[in-house]
Design a protein around this motif. Structure first.
Motif, PDB file in Angstrom:
ATOM      1  N   MET A  57      26.146 -37.893  21.211  1.00 40.85           N
ATOM      2  CA  MET A  57      25.337 -38.832  20.454  1.00 40.85           C
ATOM      3  C   MET A  57      25.708 -38.771  18.973  1.00 40.85           C
ATOM      4  N   THR A  58      25.917 -39.941  18.393  1.00 43.78           N
ATOM      5  CA  THR A  58      26.353 -40.064  17.004  1.00 43.78           C
ATOM      6  C   THR A  58      25.498 -41.139  16.340  1.00 43.78           C
ATOM      7  N   SER A  59      25.100 -40.897  15.093  1.00 40.49           N
ATOM      8  CA  SER A  59      24.091 -41.776  14.495  1.00 40.49           C
ATOM      9  C   SER A  59      24.473 -42.400  13.160  1.00 40.49           C
ATOM     10  N   ALA A  60      25.514 -41.879  12.490  1.00 41.14           N
ATOM     11  CA  ALA A  60      25.829 -42.401  11.157  1.00 41.14           C
ATOM     12  C   ALA A  60      27.298 -42.191  10.846  1.00 41.14           C
ATOM     13  N   LEU A  61      27.785 -42.991   9.888  1.00 40.41           N
ATOM     14  CA  LEU A  61      29.182 -42.978   9.486  1.00 40.41           C
ATOM     15  C   LEU A  61      29.267 -43.164   7.982  1.00 40.41           C
ATOM     16  N   ALA A  62      30.189 -42.445   7.365  1.00 39.15           N
ATOM     17  CA  ALA A  62      30.498 -42.642   5.950  1.00 39.15           C
ATOM     18  C   ALA A  62      32.006 -42.712   5.798  1.00 39.15           C
ATOM     19  N   VAL A  63      32.472 -43.504   4.841  1.00 42.10           N
ATOM     20  CA  VAL A  63      33.905 -43.648   4.597  1.00 42.10           C
ATOM     21  C   VAL A  63      34.373 -42.521   3.672  1.00 42.10           C
ATOM     22  N   ILE A  64      35.424 -41.799   4.091  1.00 42.22           N
ATOM     23  CA  ILE A  64      36.038 -40.769   3.256  1.00 42.22           C
ATOM     24  C   ILE A  64      37.135 -41.397   2.401  1.00 42.22           C
ATOM     25  N   ASN A  65      38.059 -42.074   3.063  1.00 41.88           N
ATOM     26  CA  ASN A  65      39.144 -42.793   2.397  1.00 41.88           C
ATOM     27  C   ASN A  65      39.607 -43.899   3.341  1.00 41.88           C
ATOM     28  N   ASP A  66      40.681 -44.590   2.980  1.00 40.83           N
ATOM     29  CA  ASP A  66      41.107 -45.735   3.791  1.00 40.83           C
ATOM     30  C   ASP A  66      41.472 -45.336   5.222  1.00 40.83           C
ATOM     31  N   GLY A  67      41.817 -44.073   5.445  1.00 43.01           N
ATOM     32  CA  GLY A  67      42.257 -43.675   6.769  1.00 43.01           C
ATOM     33  C   GLY A  67      41.300 -42.828   7.564  1.00 43.01           C
ATOM     34  N   HIS A  68      40.201 -42.399   6.932  1.00 39.89           N
ATOM     35  CA  HIS A  68      39.319 -41.456   7.607  1.00 39.89           C
ATOM     36  C   HIS A  68      37.844 -41.746   7.340  1.00 39.89           C
ATOM     37  N   GLN A  69      37.027 -41.459   8.344  1.00 36.78           N
ATOM     38  CA  GLN A  69      35.577 -41.615   8.265  1.00 36.78           C
ATOM     39  C   GLN A  69      34.908 -40.298   8.646  1.00 36.78           C
ATOM     40  N   LEU A  70      33.705 -40.103   8.142  1.00 42.84           N
ATOM     41  CA  LEU A  70      32.919 -38.925   8.490  1.00 42.84           C
ATOM     42  C   LEU A  70      31.783 -39.361   9.405  1.00 42.84           C
ATOM     43  N   LEU A  71      31.715 -38.789  10.603  1.00 47.22           N
ATOM     44  CA  LEU A  71      30.679 -39.123  11.572  1.00 47.22           C
ATOM     45  C   LEU A  71      29.623 -38.026  11.597  1.00 47.22           C
ATOM     46  N   LEU A  72      28.366 -38.431  11.716  1.00 44.74           N
ATOM     47  CA  LEU A  72      27.257 -37.496  11.895  1.00 44.74           C
ATOM     48  C   LEU A  72      26.842 -37.533  13.352  1.00 44.74           C
ATOM     49  N   THR A  73      26.990 -36.406  14.053  1.00 41.96           N
ATOM     50  CA  THR A  73      26.719 -36.342  15.482  1.00 41.96           C
ATOM     51  C   THR A  73      25.667 -35.281  15.786  1.00 41.96           C
ATOM     52  N   GLU A  74      25.344 -35.169  17.062  1.00 46.30           N
ATOM     53  CA  GLU A  74      24.335 -34.199  17.471  1.00 46.30           C
ATOM     54  C   GLU A  74      24.757 -32.758  17.212  1.00 46.30           C
ATOM     55  N   SER A  75      26.057 -32.519  16.992  1.00 42.65           N
ATOM     56  CA  SER A  75      26.510 -31.151  16.716  1.00 42.65           C
ATOM     57  C   SER A  75      26.958 -30.938  15.274  1.00 42.65           C
ATOM     58  N   GLY A  76      27.006 -32.001  14.466  1.00 42.39           N
ATOM     59  CA  GLY A  76      27.393 -31.831  13.073  1.00 42.39           C
ATOM     60  C   GLY A  76      28.256 -32.964  12.554  1.00 42.39           C
ATOM     61  N   LEU A  77      29.099 -32.634  11.569  1.00 47.43           N
ATOM     62  CA  LEU A  77      29.976 -33.613  10.946  1.00 47.43           C
ATOM     63  C   LEU A  77      31.364 -33.555  11.576  1.00 47.43           C
ATOM     64  N   HIS A  78      31.940 -34.731  11.826  1.00 47.23           N
ATOM     65  CA  HIS A  78      33.260 -34.841  12.441  1.00 47.23           C
ATOM     66  C   HIS A  78      34.064 -35.888  11.682  1.00 47.23           C
ATOM     67  N   ILE A  79      35.363 -35.714  11.648  1.00 47.90           N
ATOM     68  CA  ILE A  79      36.246 -36.660  10.969  1.00 47.90           C
ATOM     69  C   ILE A  79      36.919 -37.560  11.995  1.00 47.90           C
ATOM     70  N   ARG A  80      36.830 -38.843  11.755  1.00 45.78           N
ATOM     71  CA  ARG A  80      37.448 -39.836  12.639  1.00 45.78           C
ATOM     72  C   ARG A  80      38.658 -40.439  11.956  1.00 45.78           C
TER      73      ARG A  80
END
Length: 292
Positions: A57-80
């Motif tokens: 389960m994932t609930s939020a996203l933030a942009v890091i840079n043009d190639g990567h995003q930070l996802l907020l999931t049930e276990s923590g922060l992940h880079i997409r």
């Protein structure tokens, strides 16, 4: 209530549509079906809604840079990785607590990520609100049940949040350069005892807070002084979160959900879970990039 028109931006019906985030570089809206474990995205100039299945389960996203995003999931922060969709673990948050999952989040103007957790069954007091900035992690609010409405004034001097179970919008002074609270929370708007639940919010360039009212099919606008100044109808009973979209951030989208609805209720609410574009020009602003 203003009967402003709304069109269906995406007819993909999410069980719990949440976390809409617009990337102006690619003119793309991203959002989640939290319970369905899906990331959805759609180019604002047209085309179909693209769906990526997620491992949790994932609930939020933030942009890091043009190639990567930070996802907020049930276990923590992940880079997409934007180009491949690959997701890698980055920073655990309550990963050892199976009773909680992630919920609302928003990036402060300084680049700090305010993120939240809650009980999987919305247990009273099971959640928290944290701040993450450049690897520093700090708890800001404890014993919260359903954290929502995390958003900030344009200059970063004020933060807003709510506990939907309490149905009170709070405001708290913040240090613009760190995104840390500098005083105690104060009541911004008291919705306790009124119909509908305070859900996700965004703040426009004029400091007006736009809040999705779960269960009432409406988006309310509040002045910086905490006065309700406008109400816009949304064509689904359970709107969940708004976002500013468009090359000039001058339009509003709203996600929604069919979570908890019976078959009869879903028939009475045929657009539940879809994502809408409101026919209303606004003075929005783009989300800042997160600093990790």
């Amino acid at each position: 209530m203003d009967k402003t028109g709304a069109s269906i931006l995406s007819d993909h019906a999410c069980e719990l549509g949440e976390g809409p985030t617009y990337d102006p570089v690619t003119d793309t809206l991203f959002w989640f079906d939290i319970l369905g474990r899906k990331l959805l995205r759609k180019a604002m100039d047209g085309g179909e809604t693209l769906v990526q299945d997620l491992p949790e389960m994932t609930s939020a996203l933030a942009v890091i840079n043009d190639g990567h995003q930070l996802l907020l999931t049930e276990s923590g922060l992940h880079i997409r990785d934007v180009s491949t969709g690959a997701i890698t673990s980055y920073f655990p948050i309550e990963a050892d607590n199976p009773a909680t999952r992630s919920n609302d989040a928003r990036v402060h103007p300084c680049g700090a990520f305010w993120i939240s957790t809650m009980g999987r069954k919305a247990e009273t007091g099971a959640g928290s609100i944290y701040r993450f900035l450049k690897g520093e992690f700090r708890k800001l609010v404890a014993d919260i049940s359903i954290p929502n409405s995390i958003c900030f004034s344009p200059d970063g001097s004020t933060a807003y949040y709510t506990d939907t179970k309490r149905n009170i919008l709070f405001r708290v002074g913040c240090a613009p350069d760190t995104g840390l609270p500098i005083d105690e929370p104060k009541v911004f708007y008291d919705h306790a005892g009124k119909k509908g639940g305070l859900d996700g919010s965004v703040v426009d360039a004029d400091g007006v807070l736009w809040n999705a009212c779960w269960g009432q099919g409406v988006l309310h606008a509040y002045s910086p002084q905490g006065k309700r100044i406008r109400s816009l109808a949304v064509p689904a009973r359970q709107p969940s979160c708004p976002a500013f979209v468009g090359r000039n951030a001058d339009r509003l989208v709203v996600t929604s959900a069919w979570e908890g609805m019976s078959d009869k209720a879903r028939k009475a609410d045929p657009h539940a879970g879809k994502t809408f574009l409101l026919d209303l020009p606004v003075k929005g602003r783009f989300e800042p990039r997160v600093l990790i």
